[in-house]
Motif scaffolding. Structure first.
Motif, PDB file in Angstrom:
ATOM      1  N   ASP A  76       0.756  -1.490  -0.177  1.00 21.15           N
ATOM      2  CA  ASP A  76       0.385  -0.058  -0.076  1.00 21.15           C
ATOM      3  C   ASP A  76       0.907   1.700   0.187  1.00 21.15           C
ATOM      4  N   ILE A  77       1.775   1.444  -1.144  1.00 22.25           N
ATOM      5  CA  ILE A  77       2.505   3.031  -1.327  1.00 22.25           C
ATOM      6  C   ILE A  77       2.134   4.004  -0.518  1.00 22.25           C
ATOM      7  N   HIS A  78       0.614   4.552  -1.202  1.00 14.33           N
ATOM      8  CA  HIS A  78       0.370   5.741  -0.491  1.00 14.33           C
ATOM      9  C   HIS A  78       0.173   5.485   0.812  1.00 14.33           C
ATOM     10  N   LEU A  79      -0.389   4.597   2.011  1.00 16.15           N
ATOM     11  CA  LEU A  79      -0.155   4.537   2.946  1.00 16.15           C
ATOM     12  C   LEU A  79       1.784   4.836   4.188  1.00 16.15           C
ATOM     13  N   ALA A  80       2.538   3.300   2.989  1.00 11.18           N
ATOM     14  CA  ALA A  80       3.300   4.169   3.468  1.00 11.18           C
ATOM     15  C   ALA A  80       4.115   5.602   3.221  1.00 11.18           C
ATOM     16  N   ARG A  81       3.884   5.530   2.146  1.00 11.00           N
ATOM     17  CA  ARG A  81       4.779   7.625   1.895  1.00 11.00           C
ATOM     18  C   ARG A  81       3.346   8.608   3.210  1.00 11.00           C
ATOM     19  N   HIS A  82       2.655   8.152   3.525  1.00 10.32           N
ATOM     20  CA  HIS A  82       1.763   9.216   4.260  1.00 10.32           C
ATOM     21  C   HIS A  82       2.486   8.612   5.840  1.00 10.32           C
ATOM     22  N   LEU A  83       2.915   7.501   6.022  1.00 14.84           N
ATOM     23  CA  LEU A  83       3.753   7.359   7.306  1.00 14.84           C
ATOM     24  C   LEU A  83       4.911   8.167   7.072  1.00 14.84           C
ATOM     25  N   GLU A  84       5.557   8.633   5.982  1.00 15.10           N
ATOM     26  CA  GLU A  84       7.029   9.359   6.334  1.00 15.10           C
ATOM     27  C   GLU A  84       6.865  10.193   6.278  1.00 15.10           C
ATOM     28  N   LEU A  85       5.510  11.364   5.657  1.00 15.71           N
ATOM     29  CA  LEU A  85       4.805  11.990   5.607  1.00 15.71           C
ATOM     30  C   LEU A  85       4.871  12.898   7.346  1.00 15.71           C
ATOM     31  N   LEU A  86       4.729  11.493   7.992  1.00 12.69           N
ATOM     32  CA  LEU A  86       4.718  12.134   9.179  1.00 12.69           C
ATOM     33  C   LEU A  86       5.647  11.794  10.597  1.00 12.69           C
ATOM     34  N   GLY A  87       6.714  11.745   9.949  1.00 12.27           N
ATOM     35  CA  GLY A  87       7.941  11.760  10.186  1.00 12.27           C
ATOM     36  C   GLY A  87       8.571  10.469  11.190  1.00 12.27           C
ATOM     37  N   LEU A  88       7.426   9.020  10.610  1.00  9.94           N
ATOM     38  CA  LEU A  88       7.656   7.715  11.364  1.00  9.94           C
ATOM     39  C   LEU A  88       8.603   7.109   9.998  1.00  9.94           C
ATOM     40  N   PRO A  89      10.046   6.438  10.917  1.00 13.80           N
ATOM     41  CA  PRO A  89      10.753   5.875   9.744  1.00 13.80           C
ATOM     42  C   PRO A  89       9.659   4.331   8.845  1.00 13.80           C
ATOM     43  N   VAL A  90      10.019   4.109   7.688  1.00 19.19           N
ATOM     44  CA  VAL A  90       9.400   3.205   7.373  1.00 19.19           C
ATOM     45  C   VAL A  90      10.997   2.506   6.865  1.00 19.19           C
ATOM     46  N   TYR A  91      10.136   0.808   6.820  1.00 15.23           N
ATOM     47  CA  TYR A  91      11.226  -0.211   5.862  1.00 15.23           C
ATOM     48  C   TYR A  91      10.305  -1.430   5.795  1.00 15.23           C
ATOM     49  N   ASN A  92      10.652  -1.384   4.480  1.00 17.10           N
ATOM     50  CA  ASN A  92      11.673  -0.339   3.759  1.00 17.10           C
ATOM     51  C   ASN A  92      10.800   0.803   3.313  1.00 17.10           C
ATOM     52  N   SER A  93      11.461   1.544   2.708  1.00 16.57           N
ATOM     53  CA  SER A  93      10.885   3.110   2.189  1.00 16.57           C
ATOM     54  C   SER A  93       9.586   3.159   1.338  1.00 16.57           C
ATOM     55  N   SER A  94       8.906   4.054   1.137  1.00 13.69           N
ATOM     56  CA  SER A  94       7.954   3.957   0.386  1.00 13.69           C
ATOM     57  C   SER A  94       8.462   3.407  -0.836  1.00 13.69           C
ATOM     58  N   SER A  95       9.528   4.239  -1.384  1.00 18.01           N
ATOM     59  CA  SER A  95      10.148   4.831  -2.896  1.00 18.01           C
ATOM     60  C   SER A  95      10.547   3.246  -3.003  1.00 18.01           C
ATOM     61  N   ALA A  96      11.051   2.495  -2.360  1.00 17.06           N
ATOM     62  CA  ALA A  96      11.598   0.985  -2.804  1.00 17.06           C
ATOM     63  C   ALA A  96      10.667   0.086  -2.433  1.00 17.06           C
ATOM     64  N   ILE A  97       9.611   0.037  -2.306  1.00 13.54           N
ATOM     65  CA  ILE A  97       8.579  -0.924  -2.581  1.00 13.54           C
ATOM     66  C   ILE A  97       8.276  -0.638  -3.591  1.00 13.54           C
ATOM     67  N   ASP A  98       7.850   0.913  -3.646  1.00 17.48           N
ATOM     68  CA  ASP A  98       7.111   0.881  -4.749  1.00 17.48           C
ATOM     69  C   ASP A  98       7.527   0.952  -6.230  1.00 17.48           C
ATOM     70  N   ILE A  99       9.095   0.879  -5.844  1.00 16.71           N
ATOM     71  CA  ILE A  99      10.360   0.695  -7.250  1.00 16.71           C
ATOM     72  C   ILE A  99       9.960  -0.785  -7.273  1.00 16.71           C
ATOM     73  N   CYS A 100      10.053  -1.697  -6.627  1.00 23.74           N
ATOM     74  CA  CYS A 100      10.487  -3.149  -6.614  1.00 23.74           C
ATOM     75  C   CYS A 100       9.540  -3.829  -6.850  1.00 23.74           C
ATOM     76  N   ASP A 101       8.292  -2.893  -6.369  1.00 18.90           N
ATOM     77  CA  ASP A 101       6.678  -3.723  -7.145  1.00 18.90           C
ATOM     78  C   ASP A 101       6.550  -3.879  -8.542  1.00 18.90           C
ATOM     79  N   SER A 102       7.427  -3.202  -9.074  1.00 18.34           N
ATOM     80  CA  SER A 102       6.899  -2.935 -10.780  1.00 18.34           C
ATOM     81  C   SER A 102       8.449  -3.211 -10.849  1.00 18.34           C
ATOM     82  N   LYS A 103       8.362  -4.342 -12.286  1.00 22.32           N
ATOM     83  CA  LYS A 103       8.976  -5.174 -12.304  1.00 22.32           C
ATOM     84  C   LYS A 103       9.780  -3.881 -13.709  1.00 22.32           C
ATOM     85  N   ALA A 104       8.653  -3.420 -14.303  1.00 20.09           N
ATOM     86  CA  ALA A 104       9.506  -2.147 -15.187  1.00 20.09           C
ATOM     87  C   ALA A 104       9.635  -1.322 -14.525  1.00 20.09           C
TER      88      ALA A 104
END
Length: 314
Positions: A76-104
């Motif tokens: 859930d990329i939007h949720l992960a990114r939102h948690l980061e906006l709240l200042g929470l350390p998120v592992y993996n980051s929303s950007s890493a999850i987003d990129i890895c989720d798409s083979k392209a």
């Protein structure tokens, strides 16, 4: 400064996946956190409501207070990114999850970094409900890659949504069936038919690896009938796996490599790899290393008052 026993972690999972293997994985990870004396709470993405109110990111739900950090085991990329906006350390980051989720996205992000990978073609996009009338470009792609070739939907897991295409006729049929779904087309690595390597990386270290093989399928995935055995990567394979995770910004990843005739080739990178399979194969608990890495990375810091102020229960 807090000790690990003072820290609270959310393990975010998908609220709509009810399969036993996902529940078992979540509990397996929670047990690892508790062995590290971390208070861990399994929380479903469906229990959290990301909100932007008056331009300020907030989180609503019935979850109590915000944690010190988040292990995000969902896509859930939007949720992960939102948690980061709240200042929470998120592992993996929303950007890493987003990129890895798409083979392209994965292959394009790794392009230009001297990462060996199969020859990959990115076919032209179409809109939902709009059929591709002129298929000449796919005839060209077939000629470029040769047959058999591999069609991979950009979004898919466990080796599903991956198709071995033997002829031009099969290719055109597959393209029509895929419709507007994003996908890539790759050369078929014959030398790696039915076998690959899964290397689990945490930080800049290889923690465990297994070789998977199938006697009946071109894919080696265990859900496709493959079997696994412990594997010791070569130095070249280990460096390649670590480098891929580093480029993609993944704190931890399951990196899949193919056996190329001249050395290993990158197949894909999984930001949320299934840890139970490699544990059953090797006896190594990747989750333990993941929590060690997260604790070291956050410096055992405390949650801020700002995070708490953005919490709103409904």
């Amino acid at each position: 400064m807090k000790t690990s026993s003072d820290l609270h972690c959310w393990i975010v999972v998908n609220g709509y996946l009810q399969h036993d293997k996902f529940s078992s994985l979540a509990l397996f990870i929670k047990e690892s956190a508790e062995r590290k004396k971390i208070k861990a709470t399994l929380i479903r993405n469906s229990d959290l409501i990301p909100v932007i109110e008056n331009g300020i990111p907030m989180l609503k739900g019935t979850f109590g207070k915000l944690p010190d950090f988040v292990l995000f085991m969902d896509k859930d990329i939007h949720l992960a990114r939102h948690l980061e906006l709240l200042g929470l350390p998120v592992y993996n980051s929303s950007s890493a999850i987003d990129i890895c989720d798409s083979k392209a996205k994965t292959h394009q992000a790794l392009a230009g970094h001297n990462i060996p990978m199969p020859k990959t073609v990115f076919p032209p996009f179409t809109y939902e409900g709009i059929e591709r009338v002129n298929m000449d470009v796919f005839n060209q792609i077939g000629s470029e890659l040769g047959f058999p070739l591999v069609v991979k939907e950009s979004y898919g897991s466990f080796g599903e949504q991956v198709y071995l295409i033997q002829t031009e006729e099969e290719l055109l049929k597959a393209i029509r069936l895929l419709g507007h779904k994003p996908f890539i087309i790759q050369e078929f690595i014959r030398h790696s038919k039915g076998r690959d390597i899964r290397i689990n990386v945490v930080g800049d270290q290889v923690i465990a690896a297994m070789q998977r093989h199938s006697e009946s399928d071109f894919r080696a995935n265990m859900t496709a009938g493959g079997r696994a055995q412990p594997y010791t990567p070569t130095k070249e394979e280990a460096i390649l796996a670590i480098r891929c995770a580093e480029i993609l910004g993944a704190a931890f990843a399951g990196v899949d490599l193919l056996f190329g005739e001249d050395g290993p080739l990158l197949c894909e990178v999984n930001s949320n790899s299934h840890l139970l399979n490699i544990y059953e194969c090797t006896g190594i608990n990747i989750a333990d290393s993941m929590f060690d890495h997260m604790l070291n990375n956050i410096g055992k810091g405390s949650a801020t008052d700002e995070k708490t102020s953005r919490l709103a229960d409904i």
